[in-house]
Structures are given as C-alpha cells and as structure tokens.
Write an enzyme that holds these catalytic residues in place. Structure first.
Site, mmCIF file in Angstrom:
data_model
loop_
_atom_site.group_PDB
_atom_site.id
_atom_site.type_symbol
_atom_site.label_atom_id
_atom_site.label_comp_id
_atom_site.label_asym_id
_atom_site.label_seq_id
_atom_site.Cartn_x
_atom_site.Cartn_y
_atom_site.Cartn_z
ATOM 1 N N CYS A 2 16.433 -9.981 -79.285
ATOM 2 C CA CYS A 2 16.575 -11.168 -79.160
ATOM 3 C C CYS A 2 16.085 -11.513 -77.844
ATOM 4 C CB CYS A 2 18.187 -11.723 -79.188
ATOM 5 S SG CYS A 2 18.706 -11.491 -80.785
ATOM 6 N N ARG A 27 10.441 -11.775 -79.220
ATOM 7 C CA ARG A 27 11.524 -10.783 -79.400
ATOM 8 C C ARG A 27 12.399 -11.225 -80.598
ATOM 9 N NH1 ARG A 27 12.380 -7.647 -75.342
ATOM 10 N NH2 ARG A 27 14.650 -7.491 -75.940
ATOM 11 N N TRP A 74 16.826 -12.936 -83.215
ATOM 12 C CA TRP A 74 16.424 -12.255 -84.543
ATOM 13 C C TRP A 74 17.679 -11.699 -85.208
ATOM 14 C CZ3 TRP A 74 15.716 -6.558 -85.277
ATOM 15 C CH2 TRP A 74 15.181 -6.297 -86.459
ATOM 16 N N ASN A 98 21.909 -10.292 -76.298
ATOM 17 C CA ASN A 98 20.919 -9.772 -77.166
ATOM 18 C C ASN A 98 21.449 -8.296 -77.288
ATOM 19 O OD1 ASN A 98 18.713 -8.739 -78.313
ATOM 20 N ND2 ASN A 98 17.901 -7.816 -76.127
ATOM 21 N N GLY A 99 21.591 -7.829 -78.385
ATOM 22 C CA GLY A 99 22.246 -6.561 -78.546
ATOM 23 C C GLY A 99 23.257 -6.476 -80.040
ATOM 24 N N GLU A 482 -2.053 4.261 -89.423
ATOM 25 C CA GLU A 482 -1.821 2.990 -88.427
ATOM 26 C C GLU A 482 -2.710 1.705 -89.178
ATOM 27 O OE1 GLU A 482 -0.043 2.043 -86.270
ATOM 28 O OE2 GLU A 482 -0.980 0.279 -85.561
ATOM 29 N N LYS A 486 -0.889 -1.703 -90.220
ATOM 30 C CA LYS A 486 -1.389 -2.976 -89.784
ATOM 31 C C LYS A 486 -1.528 -4.106 -90.772
ATOM 32 C CE LYS A 486 -0.694 -3.182 -85.920
ATOM 33 N NZ LYS A 486 0.035 -1.972 -85.876
ATOM 34 N N GLU A 489 1.829 -4.871 -92.486
ATOM 35 C CA GLU A 489 2.857 -5.608 -91.346
ATOM 36 C C GLU A 489 2.616 -7.146 -91.359
ATOM 37 O OE1 GLU A 489 3.946 -4.510 -87.560
ATOM 38 O OE2 GLU A 489 2.124 -3.256 -87.165
ATOM 39 N N HIS A 505 -3.576 15.105 -104.834
ATOM 40 C CA HIS A 505 -2.449 15.443 -105.098
ATOM 41 C C HIS A 505 -1.603 14.127 -105.629
ATOM 42 C CE1 HIS A 505 -3.371 19.531 -103.586
ATOM 43 N NE2 HIS A 505 -3.760 18.941 -102.563
ATOM 44 N N LYS A 603 9.478 -7.850 -82.448
ATOM 45 C CA LYS A 603 8.678 -7.044 -81.378
ATOM 46 C C LYS A 603 9.317 -5.545 -81.059
ATOM 47 C CE LYS A 603 4.966 -5.770 -79.109
ATOM 48 N NZ LYS A 603 3.698 -5.354 -79.871
HETATM 49 C C1 AGP Z 1 3.863 -1.728 -84.674
HETATM 50 O O1 AGP Z 1 2.772 -2.576 -85.028
HETATM 51 C C2 AGP Z 1 5.177 -2.375 -85.097
HETATM 52 N N1 AGP Z 1 5.664 -3.621 -84.754
HETATM 53 C C3 AGP Z 1 6.524 -1.307 -84.863
HETATM 54 O O2 AGP Z 1 6.035 -0.356 -85.756
HETATM 55 C C4 AGP Z 1 6.520 -0.719 -83.669
HETATM 56 O O3 AGP Z 1 5.651 0.160 -83.240
HETATM 57 C C5 AGP Z 1 7.899 -0.149 -83.489
HETATM 58 O O4 AGP Z 1 8.904 -0.652 -83.737
HETATM 59 C C6 AGP Z 1 7.855 0.879 -82.218
HETATM 60 O O5 AGP Z 1 8.051 -0.062 -81.224
HETATM 61 P P1 AGP Z 1 7.916 0.636 -79.504
HETATM 62 O O6 AGP Z 1 6.580 1.010 -79.482
HETATM 63 O O7 AGP Z 1 8.293 -0.520 -78.793
HETATM 64 O O8 AGP Z 1 8.826 1.722 -79.393
#
Ligand code: AGP
Length: 608
Positions: A2, A27, A74, A98-99, A482, A486, A489, A505, A603
């Site tokens: 948050c 956030r 969030w 936040n937390g 990766e 991408k 997500e 496999h 994020k």
């Molecule tokens: C990356 O596109 C994602 N948003 C997510 O996997 C992110 O990489 C992961 O939460 C780790 O975050 P950090 O690098 O801030 O530790």
C-alpha cells in the site's frame, strides 16, 4: 503493497496528499482515502477503486486543512471497498497503514470484548482503536502510538492523526518502508520516494522500531523505546520527470525504453577497462574474502529470481565457484543449510519483498555473508545486508519489472567478473574482453529497441493466443522464463518458459498450430541445439517466433523472427529480453489490460 503519505505544514494539503498518492499508485490501487485536520476536526474522504475516484470525491466535497494523511490500498485483510479503505477512524483518531498486523485476530477479540465497535474488516482499524483508547487514558498522541505499538506484531508503516492534537502527525515503521522529508517549511512522510520528489530530494529513511513526531517545527525521530535518533538525509538522484511517464503511453513502455540508460548508470564508475576490473567498493568483497567463498546462494522472487538464475550461470562460468539459486519463499521455510563460507546474494528491485528479506535474515542468522542487489536506496533489504550493490535503474513504476531486470543482469555481470578476478579464476585479458563488450551492450539494446514496430506487427498475430511457450538454453533459459512471466502478468495470456532441452520431456505435447512458441536463438554454443527445438515445433505445425542475431538461421524455419545485435554470449540476455518485453507490452496493450497496474498484482509484495 500500500502507499501512505502524511503532511504537516502551512499549505492546504488535501490535493497535495492526492498528488503524492498518485506517485504511489503502483504500490496498490483498489481504494484510497485522505483525512485532513482543519484545526477543529478531522474530515475523511475515502473511495473504492482507482485514485481518480477519490479525486472526483474531493473535487465534489472539498476538504480544508494543512495537516493530513493519505493512503492508496492493495487489499490484504478485507475486500476492496469504501468501508475497508483507509484512513480508518476510531473516536478521535485517524490512521493509515501499510503492512499486516499479524496478531490482529486476538487484538480484535480483545478490543471487541472491551466494547469497541469495528466498522471494517481490516487489521488496520485495530491501531485506531488502540491509539484512541490510549489517548482516552490521558496519553499524548505520540505516547499513545508508542503504547499501542507494543501490542502489535507484524509489519507496519503508519501515520496517525488525532482530533485533540491538530498540528501533529505521528508516524512509525516496522518492516514496511517509510521515508521522511523536510521541504518548504513543511514535514512529509511517505512509503516511497516518488511521493516526495515534487518537494525535495533529501529524504531520511526510517529504520524498524522507529517513530517520528511531525509538527510545523520539524520532525523528531526516535526509537519506539524513546532514544533520540540522528540520521543523515539520503540524496535521491531521481528527478520528478523520471518518475513521471515521460510521454509514453504507459510507465512500462517508458521503462522498457529507459533500459540502455539504466544499464549505463548501473555500470557507471564500476568498470575499469585498463585493468579489466570492476570497481564496486560497495560489493565489499576483497580478494581474501572472495577466495574464501565456498558457495554462492542466490535468493529472489519473481523477475528478480530470473535475474538470480542468470547470475548463477555467470558466477559459475566466470568465477568458477559453485552457485545455487533458490526462490526466497521456498528457502525461508525449507530449513536450509547455510555455511559461513557461503556468499548469499539477495536480488530485489524494491528491496522490500517480504520473502526475500526473511530469507536474507535466515541466511545471516546461519552465519553467511550477504550481498544485496537492490534498486531502492536505503530499502530494508539493502539495510539488512552486509554489502549492497545498487542497480541505478531509477524508479520503476510499472508493476511489471523491465529496466530493473536488465539492470540486475548487469549487476550480476559486475559481481561475476569481480569475484572471478579476485579469485584468480578470470584472467585480466579475458576480463578486459568481457568488460569492453559489457560497456557496449547499452548501444546494442538501443538497436534492439528499434525493432519495436516490427514486434508490434507480430504481436497483432498473437493477441488472440490463449497460451504460449518460451524456450531458451543456458543463459537464455532465465530469459525464456522471464518472457513468459511478462506475457502472463500483463496480458493474462497463459505462458510458460522452459529450458529448450526439456521440450521432449513433456511440453512438446502442447504444441499445435494454436500454440505460439518463442525461441531464443542468440549466436552462442547452444544455437544448433535450439535450432533442433525449432525443427521439433515446426514438425508439429507449431508457429515459432525466433529471436536471432543472424536472420538467415531462422528464415526457413520460423513464422516470425526479430533480429537483435550479437554480443558476448555471456551478455546476450540483456539484449534478447528486449523483444520479449515489447511483445508482452504490445499484446497486453491490444488486449486492453491495465498494463501498468495488472489485476491482482502490486509492485512490491511486502506480505508473505
Ligand atoms: C515482476 O514483473 C513482478 N512484478 C514480480 O515478480 C517481482 O519481480 C517480484 O515481486 C520481486 O519483487 P522485487 O524485485 O521487488 O523483490
């Protein structure tokens, strides 16, 4: 997870708070609110949905006052709704948080049995009740907050406002980020730097267990137990423009195109071509320590995990020391064995990911030396590590990590060369060759970015795909994973990344005309084997998008191909990942998803 913001000053602050929240939207963004004190009473405005909903509400029903707090949420406890939006009010007190309050159930029972009435499903409301009750016992706001924090277990960054104390806000921090700043005769606090940059670049990061009293005469920083704290401000190099969108349609596209500069900034001042060495004092691993390393353990989550996977390949190839990589969320719970001779490298863009921070602390507890590779100055992971190698990618606002990923790859290259040279495993001449190529990589990334239009055309043929496979071998395997992350997500298309050698496999059973297969074919020792994978896919009527250095190698086989400049095999991921980022962006944009704030994601994942 948050975003919180607080302001004590002389300017009307409702809009200032909302403007600050806008910089923190990444956030968390399922609801938002502000609480402003006008000298007599506190007025609250809250709204479910995006921040624009709150903005409309405040436009319709303005709020006066120069002392206030704000929040963008969030959800973790209680669904996104107006009633669960912060600020939460109890009696004379308003709180943003936040937390996660881990003992919220027992506290809620206890407070309910004392006759307190809860109006939300959140854990945060507990804090408002505790502070209100403490003030009801005659404590001042700061003493009431201090007293309440003793009851809490878990993670919090809070800002508290009280009706009886119209010129004061109290903030406190434990395991969630919080920064303070003084600007134009006012005091601000926020979860993250972008909310502050419009006012100043000098910020003070709070440490766990610290509390600050904000008044118009400044900020008094102390520990929860009452010891005064003196801390030098950190100068943030990011301009406000950096944190803005800069003319691109989305933050993510801007950040994809910022990558060459992010790599240049990350390498800046750390590469000495004359001696083939990496000057990275902050790595803090001199020759004796490097020679003593028995094993490297890389820990991370998500995209950072893919960067850590790449680091594992490079450390073994260049430093010739055993290296393993582990998901931080698995490592922390599997009773891992860590030895004092281990170097643990925690990789994190935000530096606040709860799983990575917890894994780092477990490794330290067992005696390992920890190096953090993070992008945010003064973040929790940075502060918990023995040494920090900062990536200098600037603020990454898009939830999907792009420039921080490639900056992490560059950091892995620096670490690998540094340790390899310190251990004598990498010769000066070979290191010079590698570093001379490494500093040329940003230019090759710029050339790859020029393929944006070509990628956009191809994305139009893939926009209706329901599934996709990404294949790579060696250092391209993390790139394949990766690329799949991408795509899934931000476009919500199911995608999987696989080592090319794994196709036979199992995954080959998935291949048919409806399954696009993205193959990474940089000119490296695994090229011939990858071309066999392309043959396997084509033989099952699969459609291949080939990412190549030499267009001739894919013309006969691939349905589509994107050519990117060749670089040293060790560094090809910094270049080959770019068309995959662009592909996921354009597919998502055409599918109309919220590219910068994909559904269900935040994020920074500061919860388990
Ligand atoms: C990356 O596109 C994602 N948003 C997510 O996997 C992110 O990489 C992961 O939460 C780790 O975050 P950090 O690098 O801030 O530790």
């Amino acid at each position: 997870m948050c975003g919180i913001i607080a302001y004590v000053g002389t300017r009307p602050c409702a809009q200032l708070l909302i403007d600050g929240l806008r910089k923190l939207e990444y956030r968390g963004y399922d609801s938002a609110g502000v609480a402003v004190h006008n000298g007599k009473e506190i007025t609250v405005r809250r709204a479910a949905g995006k921040l624009s909903t709150l903005q409309d509400l405040v436009d319709r029903e303005p709020v006066a006052g120069t002392v206030g707090i704000g929040h963008t949420r969030w959800a973790t406890h209680g669904p996104p709704s107006e009633r669960n939006a912060h600020p939460h009010v109890s009696g004379r007190v308003a709180v943003v948080h936040n937390g996660i309050i881990e003992n919220h159930v027992e506290l809620k029972h206890k407070l309910t049995s004392l006759g307190r009435v809860f109006t939300s499903d959140t854990d945060t409301e507990i804090v408002a009740h505790l502070v209100d009750m403490a003030m009801g016992r005659g404590l001042s706001l700061v003493e009431a907050v201090r007293d309440s924090l003793r009851e809490l277990r878990g993670a919090y960054a809070i800002a508290v406002l009280a009706k009886d104390d119209p010129t004061t806000i109290v903030v406190a921090k434990h395991a969630s980020p919080l920064v303070l700043a003084l600007a134009d005769g006012a005091v601000l606090a926020a979860s993250d730097v972008p909310a502050i940059l419009a006012h100043t670049r000098e910020v003070v990061f709070l440490e766990d267990g610290e509390i600050a009293t904000l008044t118009q005469s400044g900020a008094k920083l102390e520990t929860v137990s009452g010891e005064a704290v003196v801390r030098e401000p950190t100068t943030i190099r990011w301009s406000l423009v950096q944190a803005e969108r800069g003319g691109y349609k989305h933050f993510m596209l801007k950040e994809i195109h910022e990558q060459p500069r992010a790599i240049e900034d990350t390498l800046r001042g750390r590469v000495q071509l004359e001696t083939g060495s990496c000057i990275a004092d902050e790595i803090g691993i001199a020759e004796p320590e490097a020679r003593a390393i028995q094993r490297v353990v890389l820990l991370a989550c998500g995209t950072s995990f893919h960067a850590a996977m790449y680091g594992r390949y490079l450390i073994e190839q260049l430093a010739r020391v055993p290296a393993v990589v582990d998901l931080a969320s698995e490592f922390r719970y599997r009773e891992p064995v860590v030895a004092p001779g281990d170097l643990v490298i925690a990789v994190s863009q935000s530096g606040e990911t709860a799983d990575t921070l917890a894994a780092l602390k477990e490794a330290k507890r067992q005696g390992a030396r920890v190096l953090a590779v993070v992008n945010v100055q003064g973040s929790a992971i940075a502060r918990a590590a023995d040494g920090v190698l900062y990536t200098h990618a600037g603020p990454e606002i898009g939830v999907a990590s792009t420039k921080c990923f490639t900056a992490q790859l560059a950091a892995m290259a620096l670490v690998s060369v540094h340790i390899g040279r310190a251990r004598g495993a990498l010769s000066e001449s070979r290191a010079k060759e590698l570093l001379e190529e490494l500093v040329r990589v940003p230019e090759k990334m710029r050339a790859a970015l020029e393929q944006d239009a070509a990628v956009q055309l191809i994305s139009r043929e893939l926009v209706s795909a329901q599934n996709a496979l990404f294949l790579g071998r060696g250092v391209s395997c993390p790139v394949a994973l990766e690329g799949a992350l991408k795509l899934k997500e931000i476009s919500y298309v199911h995608a999987e990344g696989y080592a090319g050698g794994e196709m036979k496999h199992g995954p080959l059973a998935l291949v048919d005309r409806s399954m696009p297969v993205v193959c990474l074919l940089p000119d490296d020792p695994s090229l011939e084997k990858m071309l066999s994978n392309v043959q396997e896919v084509r033989a099952r009527d699969g459609r291949v998008l080939a990412i190549v250095n030499d267009p001739a190698c894919a013309t006969a086989l691939a349905q589509w191909s994107i050519t990117v400049p060749k670089t040293a095999p060790e560094f090809s991921p910094l270049v080959t990942t770019i068309p995959l980022q662009l592909l996921s962006y354009h597919v998502a944009d055409q599918r109309g998803t919220d590219v910068d704030q994909p559904r269900n994601l935040a994020k920074t994942v500061t919860v388990e």
